[in-house]
Design a protein around this motif. Sequence first.
Motif, PDB file in Angstrom:
ATOM      1  N   TYR A   1       0.830  -1.199   0.000  1.00 27.11           N
ATOM      2  CA  TYR A   1       0.000   0.000   0.000  1.00 27.11           C
ATOM      3  C   TYR A   1       0.870   1.257   0.000  1.00 27.11           C
ATOM      4  N   PRO A   2       0.421   2.318  -0.687  1.00 27.38           N
ATOM      5  CA  PRO A   2       1.198   3.564  -0.682  1.00 27.38           C
ATOM      6  C   PRO A   2       1.288   4.167   0.718  1.00 27.38           C
ATOM      7  N   VAL A   3       2.462   4.661   1.045  1.00 27.37           N
ATOM      8  CA  VAL A   3       2.676   5.382   2.303  1.00 27.37           C
ATOM      9  C   VAL A   3       2.737   6.862   1.954  1.00 27.37           C
ATOM     10  N   HIS A   4       1.765   7.613   2.444  1.00 27.51           N
ATOM     11  CA  HIS A   4       1.655   9.021   2.065  1.00 27.51           C
ATOM     12  C   HIS A   4       0.972   9.788   3.186  1.00 27.51           C
ATOM     13  N   HIS A   5       1.019  11.105   3.086  1.00 24.93           N
ATOM     14  CA  HIS A   5       0.240  11.961   3.974  1.00 24.93           C
ATOM     15  C   HIS A   5      -0.545  12.921   3.101  1.00 24.93           C
ATOM     16  N   ARG A   6      -1.866  12.698   3.039  1.00 27.30           N
ATOM     17  CA  ARG A   6      -2.759  13.519   2.211  1.00 27.30           C
ATOM     18  C   ARG A   6      -2.307  13.544   0.755  1.00 27.30           C
ATOM     19  N   GLY A   7      -1.757  12.415   0.295  1.00 30.62           N
ATOM     20  CA  GLY A   7      -1.345  12.277  -1.094  1.00 30.62           C
ATOM     21  C   GLY A   7       0.120  12.504  -1.353  1.00 30.62           C
ATOM     22  N   LEU A   8       0.783  13.249  -0.485  1.00 38.88           N
ATOM     23  CA  LEU A   8       2.211  13.522  -0.668  1.00 38.88           C
ATOM     24  C   LEU A   8       3.039  12.385  -0.083  1.00 38.88           C
ATOM     25  N   THR A   9       4.147  12.066  -0.733  1.00 36.81           N
ATOM     26  CA  THR A   9       5.058  11.030  -0.249  1.00 36.81           C
ATOM     27  C   THR A   9       6.302  11.683   0.329  1.00 36.81           C
ATOM     28  N   ALA A  10       7.210  10.862   0.829  1.00 34.40           N
ATOM     29  CA  ALA A  10       8.466  11.371   1.380  1.00 34.40           C
ATOM     30  C   ALA A  10       9.479  11.680   0.293  1.00 34.40           C
ATOM     31  N   LEU A  11       9.120  11.433  -0.975  1.00 35.48           N
ATOM     32  CA  LEU A  11      10.015  11.740  -2.089  1.00 35.48           C
ATOM     33  C   LEU A  11       9.593  13.039  -2.755  1.00 35.48           C
ATOM     34  N   PRO A  12      10.532  13.899  -3.095  1.00 34.27           N
ATOM     35  CA  PRO A  12      10.164  15.163  -3.749  1.00 34.27           C
ATOM     36  C   PRO A  12       9.566  14.908  -5.122  1.00 34.27           C
ATOM     37  N   GLY A  13       8.449  15.575  -5.410  1.00 37.03           N
ATOM     38  CA  GLY A  13       7.862  15.503  -6.745  1.00 37.03           C
ATOM     39  C   GLY A  13       7.007  14.296  -7.010  1.00 37.03           C
ATOM     40  N   LEU A  14       6.736  13.448  -6.016  1.00 40.88           N
ATOM     41  CA  LEU A  14       5.932  12.234  -6.238  1.00 40.88           C
ATOM     42  C   LEU A  14       4.720  12.252  -5.318  1.00 40.88           C
ATOM     43  N   ALA A  15       3.537  12.023  -5.905  1.00 35.25           N
ATOM     44  CA  ALA A  15       2.304  12.050  -5.115  1.00 35.25           C
ATOM     45  C   ALA A  15       1.305  11.045  -5.656  1.00 35.25           C
ATOM     46  N   PHE A  16       0.290  10.765  -4.845  1.00 34.54           N
ATOM     47  CA  PHE A  16      -0.837   9.925  -5.224  1.00 34.54           C
ATOM     48  C   PHE A  16      -2.114  10.754  -5.179  1.00 34.54           C
ATOM     49  N   LEU A  17      -3.062  10.391  -6.036  1.00 33.26           N
ATOM     50  CA  LEU A  17      -4.397  10.989  -6.009  1.00 33.26           C
ATOM     51  C   LEU A  17      -5.430   9.902  -6.298  1.00 33.26           C
ATOM     52  N   GLY A  18      -6.657  10.142  -5.813  1.00 35.35           N
ATOM     53  CA  GLY A  18      -7.767   9.260  -6.149  1.00 35.35           C
ATOM     54  C   GLY A  18      -7.898   8.021  -5.302  1.00 35.35           C
ATOM     55  N   LEU A  19      -7.076   7.866  -4.258  1.00 34.74           N
ATOM     56  CA  LEU A  19      -7.187   6.702  -3.386  1.00 34.74           C
ATOM     57  C   LEU A  19      -8.344   6.885  -2.412  1.00 34.74           C
ATOM     58  N   PRO A  20      -9.013   5.797  -2.007  1.00 38.73           N
ATOM     59  CA  PRO A  20     -10.041   5.920  -0.976  1.00 38.73           C
ATOM     60  C   PRO A  20      -9.464   6.532   0.298  1.00 38.73           C
ATOM     61  N   TRP A  21     -10.140   7.550   0.791  1.00 40.87           N
ATOM     62  CA  TRP A  21      -9.715   8.235   2.011  1.00 40.87           C
ATOM     63  C   TRP A  21      -8.264   8.718   1.917  1.00 40.87           C
ATOM     64  N   LEU A  22      -7.843   9.136   0.729  1.00 38.19           N
ATOM     65  CA  LEU A  22      -6.518   9.743   0.612  1.00 38.19           C
ATOM     66  C   LEU A  22      -6.396  10.887   1.616  1.00 38.19           C
TER      67      LEU A  22
END
Length: 375
Positions: A313-334
């Motif tokens: 599973y992606p590890v993120h905070h409100r879509g942002l990851t610990a890597l610069p320039g990389l994010a997720f969107l559209g996940l349930p309860w992102l």
Amino acid sequence: MSERYSDAAQPCFRTDVLIIGAGQAGLAAAYYARQLGLKCLLVDEQAAVGAAWAERYDSLQLFSPAWASSLPGWPWPGDPLRYPTKDEAAEYLRRYAARFGFDVHARQRIVHLRAIARSGYEAFSQTGSCYIARYVVVCTGGFQAPKVPPMARQLGAAVTQLHSRDYRRPSQLPGQGPVAVVGSGNSALQIAADLARTNRPVFLAFDERTPALANNTLLWIMLRVSGLMRASRHGRIGARLHQRPEPVVSQDLRQLRRLPNVQWMGRAEAAVDERRLQGQRLITSPLEAVVWATGFGPDFGWMELPVLDERGYPVHHRGLTALPGLAFLGLPWLNSRDSALLAGVGRDARRVMRALVAGQMAPVEKLNPTSVVPR
């Protein structure tokens, strides 16, 4: 438009923002990338924008009215009070992409994504195309790998088994004998009703503890005014909502209970033998088919990046990851209940795109893997 580079081996495209997935989340990300003056390119494994909606089961409708289901910059055309069909949703997304002239590369399934020094990220598709971008936003949907419980393996070859992802219409299932639908969400209710209308016996393995809400204009006005759908799961109210089971539509529940050929077996517990399932209430008759409406798991194995937990599973905070320039969107309860919905993904997209451009990353102290997995 993106800039194209090529060598003897494969074509390569360079852009500011690479958006992986051209569904509702990807289109919202592209809208805000454009607002920020960035070149963006969308890649999608489907043959056309909206195809993922068009390929869902025939009777599917949105669970929100058109007026509450718009992407940023363009409201739904037509009657705002209607609940659009899945084909209308596909057409809306297609027209949205065309309206804003987004650069979409179809039939390009990304099979590898890695970081490259000083240049951001490099992605490769199954066709060999290469994409280089400073920013990458992963918008491949609310998880992609169908989940089926272990009891499915105990059923014999005489029982046709489909996951809800692959279900389209009742004629896919052979015969006229008993079928079971396993699941406690809205899709399970809709598929069970779809099958029951053919007058064949239907066993519904549904958790009776699942809450139900009316789905009408008054509800959606209340949700919009109260802000409950936008409450972050990192806040007190949102955290409480996040812990509760997802409600189903009470009207659908009532209508299904009235059908004499639907038997409510309670939550499925085990396979009794090669043709029967044990529920909390009863054991099914010998089944001809089972539809597993049991959700999805992650499928991010193509990411060669340290942003996944041990379960994928992606590890993120409100879509942002610990890597610069990389994010997720559209996940349930992102971030909130409506993060994966047409009406809500735009808010996440605006916030995430602005954060990426500002060089923000997820605070390491807030990256708790156990908190990013859906209930």
